[in-house]
Design an enzyme around this catalytic site. Structure first.
Site, short mmCIF file in Angstrom:
data_model
loop_
_atom_site.label_atom_id
_atom_site.label_comp_id
_atom_site.label_asym_id
_atom_site.label_seq_id
_atom_site.Cartn_x
_atom_site.Cartn_y
_atom_site.Cartn_z
N TYR A 135 -19.37 24.95 17.81
CA TYR A 135 -18.39 24.73 16.73
C TYR A 135 -18.21 25.63 15.68
O TYR A 135 -17.35 25.90 15.08
CB TYR A 135 -18.74 23.27 16.03
CG TYR A 135 -17.97 22.12 16.55
CD1 TYR A 135 -18.25 21.78 17.79
CD2 TYR A 135 -17.08 21.31 15.59
CE1 TYR A 135 -17.51 20.56 18.32
CE2 TYR A 135 -16.48 20.38 16.07
CZ TYR A 135 -16.74 19.85 17.24
OH TYR A 135 -16.17 18.67 17.77
N LYS A 190 -27.74 20.12 28.63
CA LYS A 190 -27.19 20.61 29.85
C LYS A 190 -28.04 21.96 30.23
O LYS A 190 -27.50 23.00 30.73
CB LYS A 190 -25.54 21.29 29.78
CG LYS A 190 -24.88 21.34 30.82
CD LYS A 190 -24.59 20.11 31.78
CE LYS A 190 -24.23 20.49 33.09
NZ LYS A 190 -23.74 19.52 34.02
N ASP A 222 -23.55 15.01 31.71
CA ASP A 222 -22.73 14.29 32.60
C ASP A 222 -23.36 13.25 32.84
O ASP A 222 -22.58 12.15 32.69
CB ASP A 222 -22.36 15.12 33.62
CG ASP A 222 -23.60 15.74 34.42
OD1 ASP A 222 -24.64 15.95 33.70
OD2 ASP A 222 -23.50 16.57 35.46
N ASP A 246 -19.90 14.90 19.76
CA ASP A 246 -18.54 14.79 19.27
C ASP A 246 -17.88 13.64 20.57
O ASP A 246 -17.25 12.74 20.37
CB ASP A 246 -17.61 16.05 19.55
CG ASP A 246 -16.34 15.95 18.98
OD1 ASP A 246 -15.88 14.74 18.33
OD2 ASP A 246 -15.45 16.40 19.70
N ASP A 250 -17.38 9.32 20.68
CA ASP A 250 -16.17 8.71 21.27
C ASP A 250 -16.13 7.42 22.19
O ASP A 250 -15.82 6.43 22.06
CB ASP A 250 -14.94 9.73 21.27
CG ASP A 250 -14.28 9.95 20.00
OD1 ASP A 250 -14.88 10.02 19.02
OD2 ASP A 250 -13.17 10.28 20.24
C1 IPM Z 1 -15.30 14.26 14.65
C2 IPM Z 1 -13.81 14.67 14.82
C3 IPM Z 1 -14.20 16.20 14.36
C4 IPM Z 1 -15.11 16.92 15.13
C5 IPM Z 1 -12.67 16.89 14.23
C6 IPM Z 1 -11.60 16.21 13.15
C7 IPM Z 1 -12.84 18.38 13.35
O1 IPM Z 1 -13.54 14.55 16.01
O2 IPM Z 1 -15.66 14.03 13.47
O3 IPM Z 1 -15.73 13.73 15.46
O4 IPM Z 1 -14.79 17.40 15.96
O5 IPM Z 1 -16.32 16.93 14.61
MG MG Z 2 -14.68 13.61 17.47
#
Ligand code: IPM
Ligand code: MG
Length: 356
Positions: A135, A190, A222, A246, A250
């Protein structure tokens, strides 16, 4: 205690308004100051993270953040896009430890796309390193390839890197969090392919020596993605880098059926933090009054616990959220037949009422 309120874009202002109402109903003396961020920051001051907003965030004891991003800003150059606001806040405030709990409330077991028996009672904590990795690694960009099979062609590139101290400090946060829970930590890497993550694995193994009471396992990313949907309850605390965190967070969020329920905390070395819902700005439903404010309200509870030393007030909020769910109140994202559909404002008001 001063709290910076940064509502941002899309549904941000609506959901943050409800969290502010809840904070104000606690009977504490908080000083709340609001500033624009993201697209709203760009619209007001020509930058997603205006100077005044960054100054406020720095001097506050904690930051309550809504969400950033809106279609209308998609064509701006990268440095001016709304996402730069949250990335800039993380970097400038040194918020290296991102805590993303994924908890499934029993009432919402049917909201998950996974079988109820796979997810009911789920309670895992993902700890994502937040200021390093690909990042922020330099150099990055688009250039003419200087060598290799594609020499002379345009190429895009980023740099994955982690310094030893960066891995050590997030490992300490993770082991300490595991000590307060079921004492099991999964470090996701990884290492079979990437030098950076072989190094990550070695350092986490070293830090483990300070925490003999915690069981540590290493897992490739993975496989971790697969295990998260196969048997998510086997995890207790997961620690990983910025990029993998990240993606996995999710996936973990969706186990619970609604990303609209999940709070997050991003902490610096002294537990000062930024608190935001795990979901985004959802511009498609902005202004309709139907967004779920619970993730933001629960983020405010995390803020009370981690940055403001008010664990009792945090519990009051968390219990109030459980109570409104038990009452059958649901925003559209978690609605099922037999429950009562409510809007953003009604949900916030119900939590205020349930505080007791
Ligand atoms: C998160 C989001 C952010 C990230 C984006 C909006 C930059 O996806 O907080 O998970 O990738 O960290
Ligand atoms: Mg995110």
């Amino acid at each position: 205690m001063k709290i910076a309120i940064l509502p941002g874009d899309g549904i941000g202002p609506e959901i943050v308004e409800q969290a502010v109402n809840v904070l104000q109903a606690l009977g504490e003396k908080f000083e709340l100051e609001t500033a624009p961020v993201g697209g709203a920051g760009y619209a007001a001051h020509g930058h997603p993270l205006p100077e005044g907003t960054l100054k406020l965030a720095k001097e506050a004891d904690a930051v309550l953040f809504g969400a950033v991003g809106d279609y209308q800003y998609d064509s701006l150059e990268r440095a001016l896009r709304p996402e730069q606001a949250i990335l800039g806040l993380r970097k400038n405030l040194g918020l290296f430890a991102n805590l993303r709990p994924a908890i499934l409330y029993p009432e919402l077991a049917g909201a998950s796309t996974l079988k109820p028996e796979v997810v009911s009672g789920l309670d895992i904590l993902i700890i994502r390193e937040l200021t390093g990795d690909i990042y922020f690694g330099q150099p990055r960009g688009v250039r003419i390839a200087p060598d290799g099979a594609f020499k002379g062609e345009r190429e895009g590139f980023d740099t994955m890197r982690y310094a030893e101290s960066e891995i050590r400090r997030i490992a300490h946060v993770a082991f300490q969090a595991a000590q307060k829970r079921d004492k099991r930590l999964t470090s996701v890497d990884k290492a079979n392919v990437l030098e950076t993550f072989q190094f990550w694995k070695d350092i986490v193994t070293e830090v483990h020596k300070d925490y003999p009471d915690v069981a540590l396992e290493h897992m490739y990313v993975d496989n971790a993605a697969m295990q998260l949907v196969r048997a998510p309850k086997k995890f207790d605390v997961i620690v990983t880098g910025n990029m993998f965190g990240d993606i996995l967070s999710d996936a973990a969020a969706m186990l619970t059926g609604s990303i609209g329920m999940l709070p997050s905390a991003s902490l610096d070395a002294n537990n000062k933090g930024l608190y935001e819902p795990s979901h985004g700005s959802a511009p498609d439903i902005a202004g309709k009054g139907i967004a779920n404010p619970l993730a933001t309200i629960l983020s405010a509870a995390m803020m009370l616990r981690f940055s403001l030393d008010k664990a009792e007030q945090a519990e009051r909020i968390e219990n109030a959220v459980k109570k409104v769910l038990a009452q059958g109140l649901r925003t559209a994202d978690i609605y099922e037949a037999g429950t009562t559909k409510v809007g953003t404002k009604e949900m916030g008001a119900a939590v205020v009422k349930a505080l007791g």
